[in-house]
Structures are given as C-alpha cells and as structure tokens.
Design an enzyme around this catalytic site. Structure first.
Site, PDB file in Angstrom:
ATOM      1  N   GLY A 113       0.836  -1.204   0.000  1.00  0.00           N
ATOM      2  CA  GLY A 113       0.000   0.000   0.000  1.00  0.00           C
ATOM      3  C   GLY A 113       0.861   1.239   0.000  1.00  0.00           C
ATOM      4  N   GLY A 145       0.666   5.535   1.164  1.00  0.00           N
ATOM      5  CA  GLY A 145      -0.110   6.547   1.872  1.00  0.00           C
ATOM      6  C   GLY A 145       0.634   7.859   1.899  1.00  0.00           C
ATOM      7  N   VAL A 176       4.205   0.987   1.972  1.00  0.00           N
ATOM      8  CA  VAL A 176       4.240  -0.189   2.846  1.00  0.00           C
ATOM      9  C   VAL A 176       4.548  -1.395   1.957  1.00  0.00           C
ATOM     10  CG1 VAL A 176       2.984  -1.562   4.543  1.00  0.00           C
ATOM     11  CG2 VAL A 176       2.549   0.895   4.378  1.00  0.00           C
ATOM     12  N   ASP A 187      -7.548   9.240  12.732  1.00  0.00           N
ATOM     13  CA  ASP A 187      -7.730   8.922  11.305  1.00  0.00           C
ATOM     14  C   ASP A 187      -8.366   7.547  11.124  1.00  0.00           C
ATOM     15  OD1 ASP A 187      -7.700   9.393   8.611  1.00  0.00           O
ATOM     16  OD2 ASP A 187      -5.603   8.823   8.310  1.00  0.00           O
TER      17      ASP A 187
END
Ligand code: ATP
Length: 548
Positions: free
Chosen positions: A145, A147, A152, A265
């Site tokens: 992933g 962000g 990641v 978040d």
C-alpha cells in the site's frame, strides 16, 4: 492456493527433485524402444502417471557436470545460459544485469543520490534488501500500500524467514518527525496497554534507518475493510459481521480512551483483516494519533469520517474516534459511505441534512462557525442558519457542488430500514428488530453533541453488541417502547412510522429470542485479489476521502 489445499499437495524440495528426475527419465526414452518397461510412478499427492524406466544409453545428451546426463528440460531451464553459449560462444550472462522490477512509482531517481523519486519516496525494487545490520535485513517482496507518509512493502526477515510489513517513510523531516510520534505511541500501546496483543492494535516489531528513510517493521496483515467492501461490489456486509467488527473496534477504542490517545484517522482503509479465514481485525496507521493533552492540530481526520466538532473548530478528545467508528459501521452495512462530502462545507451539509443542527453551545464556541453559518439575533438569542451553497461559494471563492446522493432516504432510520429491500418486500420480524437495534446503536455514535456521544464502554453495553433483546433494553431505558419516528415511503408495504406499525416481535415483550449464533452466517465475503494494475474502479466512490 493455501498450503493445505486438497488440490495442490504440500510441496518440498525432495518432491521437486523427484519429479524432475522422473520427468528427465520420461523425456530421455528413445522413441523406437519397446514399452514393456513402462511402470507407474506415484507423484506427490495421489496422482499417478505413466513413466518409463531409464534406458541404459543416452543418445545425443549433454553430460551433466555433476554426473549423468542433462534432460532437454534441464538444458532449457537451469542450464539455459550454457545452452545459449553452445549456440553462441560470445553469449554472456550475469544476474547483476537483470532488469530490476521497481515497485515505486514514479521510479526515476531524483533526490538522495538517485535513491529517491520526486516525491521523496525511496525507490523500492523486488529482491532489494532493506537494512544493513546483521540480523536486521529484509528482502523486499511486494508492495502492500501507499499513503501520505510513504510506502508499505511486504518483506521477508532474512534471519527468521518471517514475513513482515515495512513502512518506508518519505525522506522529509516533517514526515520523519511525525512518524517518530507514531513509533512512540505504538510502543506505548503495544507494551503498556496491550501486552497480550488482544486489543486489536497493530504490532510494531522494530525500526531502523535505511538510506535516510525511517523503516517501521510491522506485523503483516491482510486486506483493509475498504478493499473488503469493494470486493463485495460495494454491497453492505451482513449485520453479524458488522457486529463482530464493531465489538473489536470498541475494544480498541476503549484502550485508546484509557490511554488518552486519539487515533485521529479512523477509516475503513486503516482497519485490516488479520487473515481471510476469520473476521479478526486490527487498527493501523497511528501516524496522525496524538495524546488528549496535545491536540495541537485542527486539520485532522479523513473527511468522510470527520466529526462535527473538528469541522466547527472546537476542542476535541477521544470522542472524535467514536464519531468515525459510527460512520464506518454505517458504511460497512450500506456498502457506501454515509457522508461522502466532496468538501468540508458539503460534509457539514450532509451531516446536518441527516442528523440536524449541532447544539447551540457548540455553534457558539466553534472557531469556524461563522464560516459556515449565518447568525441572527431573535428574542435576544442567537439563531444559526447554515449558509447556502451559493453564499458559501461566493464568500470563500470556491465552486461548491451538491455532490452525489447515493441514497434517496433522508433519515438514518429510513436508510437502514430500507437498505437492500426491494419494493414491497417485508423484512422478517427478527431482521426488523435487528435493524432497529442497529439504528439505535449508530445514533449513540453519531450524536452531534460531543459531550453526549457514547464512550466505548457505554456502546459495548448496547444490545447490538450484547445481543440481549432490544425491546427489553429500550423499555429499561425509556420506560415504554415507542417506535423511533421515521418517514419510510408509503409505497413500501412496511412502515415503522407509527405505533400501530410496531413489528409484532416488539409488541410482545419477551417474545424475541436472540438468534442462535450457530445459525447465523458469519463468514466473510469471498476475497478476490484486485488486478495488479489498479484502474479507475479502484477509486472510492466520490473518492477523495483524504484530509481535505
Ligand atoms: N501491517 C500491514 N500489513 C499489510 N498491509 C498494510 C500494513 N500496514 C499498512 N498496510 C497497507 O498500506 C496502506 C497504507 O498504510 P498506512 O495507512 O499505514 O500509510 P500512511 O502513509 O500512514 O497512509 P495515510 O495516507 O492513510 O496516512 C494501508 O491502507 C494498507 O492497505
């Protein structure tokens, strides 16, 4: 395919070499020989195949330097370079010249001696090694992933062979400093508040610097809840699954409240399944988290999940996470976000349209109230009115749009009661009571008044979680049962808008039997991995749920 798959038997090196040898024997049989020597060979697992006993003499076979002869298969695979060299003596091969497969986009080196791209992301390649200290080296396998803070990646610990997730932080001081905060909060939570790893909080294993990038080594988790909804074609999940996720999120929120940590978040992308065989989840991404005493930032939470007090610019605490959890649980049931605001103004408009105005005191204290509301004095009292779309656009030089409406229903009750119900279709009394219970549960989370919003421990007592009779609970709380006021369309055969329409189960105080957990589905929707080149369909409906 799983390791224990009945189709593919478990596989090991000796199986592979046995098969290779058998294949070698099979391929080296001379064509014109008699087949009297055919025998059966058992392959790994139960499959059997006809094979041929090795003949004594090989015709036109290359000698294997390790002894014996090479099969055509071996010549074309493990000895391919030598085969090419036989054809062309000038052929050269070195694995260093293999093209490296980049996982980072864009992959052009711009900063940090070419190690970083224009976004200050470290350019990661498959089979690269992160870390230089012995015992702390990780082989890069794949990207998991991306962000705001970095990338990641899935890696293998070269010492223990364990597969982990490594967050490689961008090479910028602001990101580094913020991530140091993430590390200290996670270390505190992991060691002091969740030493037994039962509170659904991501585990941080280690951290180190690699070519000026902070690398955080985490336990490897599976897909996030947004991916899960997407794989379910944006259809909602079964209430039993929503209940399981709700209960785990409340356990996590309860610990955060005790530790006085605000996640700041919470959203489906930051809640990950541990694996695909059970609904166990973990909360990740403490990169925006803070202590209740240090609420220095005012621009927090992803927009769809942003609480009214944050939008209005009020002091905030752990209850902003409870608001986000309410939005997430509604989304899990509906398959689409409850308040998919395309701007902060639109976000507030959607909240007010469904839930009404925040209490007077919040409007009076909010630093941003004047930005969104007109205020007039009537009988000595301030009266607030949300600015119209055109007034707000004009005053703030923006081009506000009303945005997509995914649902026709205007109230939470109508939305939940009518969801996935065809015209004229009646819900079973049990389903109806369960949905009413869910509405009541959600309302505790989506209380606009930050002081009256439920705490995690209060929410855990609700019958949606405990599965006690909703009717009994309601009677205990209110003395008598009055169906929640709703405005379900009359065209539908079933309405709950007045007393006479109270479903039969709710009219009979003790008639409701908690569903037998053995009879209710609790499986996850089947997960189909997304295609590697994620196209437009990857984007969230009305997608920009980021902090804008
Ligand atoms: N431990 C993990 N195991 C598997 N996948 C992970 C893990 N941690 C993160 N991911 C994947 O990487 C994505 C980004 O991770 P994360 O949210 O921590 O990054 P971020 O830079 O802080 O993102 P954001 O922009 O939301 O702040 C997640 O949505 C998830 O899909």
């Amino acid at each position: 395919m799983s390791k224990n798959s009945p189709i593919l038997p478990s596989w090991n090196k000796s199986d592979a070499s046995k098969l290779l040898k058998e294949q070698h024997d099979l391929l080296s049989v001379p064509q014109n020989k008699s087949t009297s020597h055919i025998r059966h060979i058992s392959y790994p697992g139960n499959a059997t195949a006809q094979a041929v006993a090795p003949p004594k003499q090989r015709v036109m076979r290359r000698v294997n330097p390790l002894g014996g002869y090479l099969s055509p298969l071996e010549c074309a695979t493990i000895h391919l370079a030598e085969t090419y060299r036989i054809c062309n003596p000038n052929f050269q091969f070195s694995s260093n010249q293999n093209p490296r497969r980049p996982l980072t986009k864009p992959s052009e080196g711009v900063y940090n001696h070419g190690y970083d791209n224009k976004d200050s992301d470290y350019i990661l390649y498959v089979n690269d090694v992160l870390g230089i200290d012995e015992g702390r080296k990780y082989l890069v396998l794949d990207i998991l992933g991306k962000g705001t803070f970095g990338q990641v990646v899935k890696c293998q610990d070269l010492k223990t062979q364990r597969i982990v997730a490594i967050k490689v932080i961008k090479n910028k001081p602001a990101f580094y400093n913020q991530c140091i905060m993430e590390v200290s909060i996670l270390e505190l939570l992991n060691t002091k508040w969740d030493p037994d790893d039962t509170k659904h909080i991501l585990r941080l294993y280690d951290q180190f610097m690699h070519k000026n990038h902070l690398c955080l080594i985490f336990e490897l988790l599976n897909v996030n809840l947004y991916e899960l909804i997407k794989q379910n074609h944006f259809r909602g999940l079964h209430l039993n699954l929503v209940r399981s996720f709700a209960s785990q999120l409340l356990t996590c929120a309860s610990v955060l409240k005790q530790a006085r940590i605000i996640h700041c978040d919470l959203k489906p992308e930051n809640i990950l399944l541990e694996d695909l065989s059970s609904p166990k989840i973990k909360v990740i991404d403490f990169g925006s988290a803070c202590h209740e005493r240090q609420t220095v930032y005012t621009y927090i939470q992803s927009r769809f999940y942003r609480s009214p007090e944050v939008i209005l610019g009020l002091h905030y605490n752990c209850s902003i996470d409870i608001w986000s959890i309410g939005c997430i649980l509604a989304e899990l049931f509906l398959g689409l976000p409850l308040f998919p605001g395309n701007s902060e103004y639109n976000q507030l408009t959607r909240i007010i349209d469904m839930l009404g105005y925040p209490p007077q005191w919040m409007l009076e204290m909010g630093k941003n109230t004047r930005k969104y509301f007109n205020c007039e004095l009537a009988n000595g009292k301030k009266v607030y009115q949300l600015k119209s779309l055109s007034q707000f656009s004009r005053e703030n030089d923006t081009n506000e749009q009303p945005g997509k409406q995914y649902f026709r229903e205007k109230t939470l009750e109508d939305l939940i009661m009518n969801y996935s119900r065809r015209k004229g279709q009646q819900l079973s009394p049990e389903e109806e009571e369960e949905r009413m219970c869910f509405i009541d549960f959600l309302k505790g989370f989506l209380n606009l008044n930050q002081l009256k919003r439920w705490t995690p421990d209060q929410a855990k007592q609700h019958p949606f979680i405990t599965q006690e009779s909703f009717m009994n609970y309601y009677m205990k709380r209110h003395g008598s049962y009055v169906a929640p006021p709703t405005r379900v369309q009359r065209t539908r055969s079933h309405t709950i808008g007045n007393q006479s329409m109270v479903p039969p189960t709710l009219q009979r105080a003790n008639a409701y039997v908690t569903p037998d957990p053995a009879n209710v589905p609790h499986t996850l929707p089947q997960y189909i991995p997304p295609p590697s080149d994620s196209g437009e369909s990857d984007s969230k409906p009305n997608s920009d749920s980021t902090q804008t």
